[in-house]
Design an enzyme around this catalytic site. Structure first.
Site, PDB file in Angstrom:
ATOM      1  N   LYS A   1      33.542 -21.814 -80.915  1.00  0.00           N
ATOM      2  CA  LYS A   1      33.088 -23.188 -81.187  1.00  0.00           C
ATOM      3  C   LYS A   1      31.571 -23.301 -81.398  1.00  0.00           C
ATOM      4  O   LYS A   1      31.110 -24.181 -82.104  1.00  0.00           O
ATOM      5  CB  LYS A   1      33.521 -24.130 -80.060  1.00  0.00           C
ATOM      6  CG  LYS A   1      35.017 -24.424 -80.075  1.00  0.00           C
ATOM      7  CD  LYS A   1      35.376 -25.466 -79.021  1.00  0.00           C
ATOM      8  CE  LYS A   1      36.863 -25.777 -79.084  1.00  0.00           C
ATOM      9  NZ  LYS A   1      37.226 -26.913 -78.230  1.00  0.00           N
TER      10      LYS A   1
ATOM     11  N   ASN B   1      34.878 -28.155 -83.598  1.00  0.00           N
ATOM     12  CA  ASN B   1      36.277 -27.702 -83.526  1.00  0.00           C
ATOM     13  C   ASN B   1      37.017 -27.966 -84.829  1.00  0.00           C
ATOM     14  O   ASN B   1      38.189 -27.631 -84.939  1.00  0.00           O
ATOM     15  CB  ASN B   1      37.005 -28.348 -82.338  1.00  0.00           C
ATOM     16  CG  ASN B   1      37.324 -29.803 -82.601  1.00  0.00           C
ATOM     17  OD1 ASN B   1      36.657 -30.454 -83.397  1.00  0.00           O
ATOM     18  ND2 ASN B   1      38.340 -30.305 -81.945  1.00  0.00           N
TER      19      ASN B   1
ATOM     20  N   ASP C   1      36.992 -33.132 -80.525  1.00  0.00           N
ATOM     21  CA  ASP C   1      37.335 -33.156 -79.089  1.00  0.00           C
ATOM     22  C   ASP C   1      36.779 -34.444 -78.481  1.00  0.00           C
ATOM     23  O   ASP C   1      37.436 -35.110 -77.677  1.00  0.00           O
ATOM     24  CB  ASP C   1      36.696 -31.973 -78.341  1.00  0.00           C
ATOM     25  CG  ASP C   1      37.496 -30.691 -78.511  1.00  0.00           C
ATOM     26  OD1 ASP C   1      38.711 -30.776 -78.805  1.00  0.00           O
ATOM     27  OD2 ASP C   1      36.909 -29.603 -78.372  1.00  0.00           O
TER      28      ASP C   1
ATOM     29  N   ARG D   1      32.402 -26.483 -59.442  1.00  0.00           N
ATOM     30  CA  ARG D   1      32.407 -25.326 -58.541  1.00  0.00           C
ATOM     31  C   ARG D   1      31.024 -24.676 -58.534  1.00  0.00           C
ATOM     32  O   ARG D   1      30.452 -24.424 -57.485  1.00  0.00           O
ATOM     33  CB  ARG D   1      33.482 -24.377 -59.096  1.00  0.00           C
ATOM     34  CG  ARG D   1      33.886 -23.260 -58.255  1.00  0.00           C
ATOM     35  CD  ARG D   1      35.061 -22.587 -58.886  1.00  0.00           C
ATOM     36  NE  ARG D   1      34.785 -22.016 -60.219  1.00  0.00           N
ATOM     37  CZ  ARG D   1      35.630 -21.255 -60.888  1.00  0.00           C
ATOM     38  NH1 ARG D   1      36.812 -20.973 -60.369  1.00  0.00           N
ATOM     39  NH2 ARG D   1      35.321 -20.780 -62.060  1.00  0.00           N
TER      40      ARG D   1
ATOM     41  N   GLY E   1      47.005 -34.698 -71.034  1.00  0.00           N
ATOM     42  CA  GLY E   1      46.202 -33.933 -71.981  1.00  0.00           C
ATOM     43  C   GLY E   1      46.824 -33.820 -73.368  1.00  0.00           C
ATOM     44  O   GLY E   1      46.109 -33.575 -74.347  1.00  0.00           O
TER      45      GLY E   1
END
Ligand code: NAP
Length: 293
Positions: free
Chosen positions: A70, A91, A111, A161, A258
């Site tokens: 991408k 994309n 996207d 994270r 999704g």
């Protein structure tokens, strides 16, 4: 029938084993009786430039671009939409054969607009004072955060994270324009998720947590209810109904899956290539059929 008039588009990525895009687009072409085909075009890392310029040499009408290309295809393009330029990721490619100087290849990022269309079609009404929590800080999160900033929400909190990845996203996307949204990066902990979601209107999961075969996994802790006023958008589409979305429904929160984003971003690409409205229902049904197999 494939003949000399057949128009071809495809998908550039590596590897391409699990993509639903060929199935979704070929179902759309068939439903509209268009002599078009969509092919998987596996491109080894390092071959991006040759592959992109090769689209025009071979007369293809365009392509989708997926992981890991991408960003890598950007230097091979002749032009970019504003969003693709700001996100530094495309994309969708459109090949234009009309100009005098030879074919030109344009890059888009559907996207971002696919996420927005799915969010708004799912009933989320963007307005002043709304807050969102985004779990994850990868490529998809960049498009999601950009979309939420463009809606003018009051606050977007990115939980990840690796805090450093969330901070980079916040600095890069937050620094693009003088957005009015307060944008913050926090480490992903259960405590931070519960705390920020309690005062939010929207929770978006952009991590792969819950993807098949780890379908029992969820970013949301097992025994806690989700706030009932929350919209929960899970970018994971395999399975269609993730554990997170099951938890959302059980808590009477509104859930968006999704597949809707996948279908909407595909529909936008279809419209750019073919110049006509995409058969959304056909594309959605093709994806769901494949995912239920
Ligand atoms: P990516 O660039 O690899 O980013 C993944 C993000 O998830 C990173 O922030 C990573 O954290 C975090 N993460 C990964 N595993 C985790 C775990 N076990 N616990 C907590 N956080 C974890 O991937 P991507 O391209 O953004 O895609 C993310 C997901 O979105 C995938 O499931 C993809 O299929 C889905 N997606 C769906 C659509 C659609 O149309 N529905 C479109 C695009 C993407 P670190 O930074 O700490 O590594």
């Amino acid at each position: 029938m494939i003949d000399a008039q057949t128009q071809v588009v495809g998908l550039l990525g590596w590897p391409l084993e699990h993509s639903l895009s060929p199935l979704m687009h070929n179902a759309a072409f068939k439903a509209l009786n268009l002599n078009w085909r969509y092919l998987p075009l596996p491109v080894r890392p390092g071959q991006e430039r040759d592959a992109v310029r090769g689209l025009a040499a071979l007369g293809l009408r365009g392509a989708n671009v997926t992981i890991p290309h991408k960003q890598a295809v950007l230097p091979a393009l002749d032009s970019l939409s504003q969003t693709a330029g700001e996100l530094r990721a495309v994309n969708t490619l459109i090949v234009d054969y009309e100009g005098a100087g030879g074919p030109r290849i344009h890059g888009e990022n559907t996207d971002h607009s696919g996420f927005l269309r799915a969010l708004l079609a799912g009933g989320f009404q963007a307005g002043n004072g709304q807050r969102a929590v985004v779990a994850g800080a990868g490529g998809a999160a960049r498009a999601v955060v950009y979309s939420l900033l463009s809606l003018g929400l009051e606050e977007v909190v990115v939980l990840n994270r690796s805090l450093a990845h969330a901070q980079t996203l916040v600095t890069e996307i937050g620094g693009l324009r003088p957005w009015k949204t307060r944008l913050e990066a926090l480490p992903f902990t259960t405590g931070a998720l519960l705390e920020t979601s309690r005062r939010a209107d929207l929770l978006v999961n952009t991590t792969p947590v819950g993807t098949w075969p780890e379908t029992e996994a969820s970013i949301w802790p097992g025994r806690e209810a989700l706030p009932a006023n929350l919209f929960v958008f899970d970018l994971v589409y395999n399975p269609i109904e993730t554990r997170l979305l099951q938890q959302a429904r059980r808590s009477k929160a509104r859930a968006i899956n999704g597949v809707e984003m996948l279908v909407q971003q595909g529909a936008l690409a279809f419209e750019m290539w073919c110049g006509m409205a995409a058969p959304l229902g056909v594309m959605r049904a093709a994806c769901k059929r494949a995912l239920r197999r």
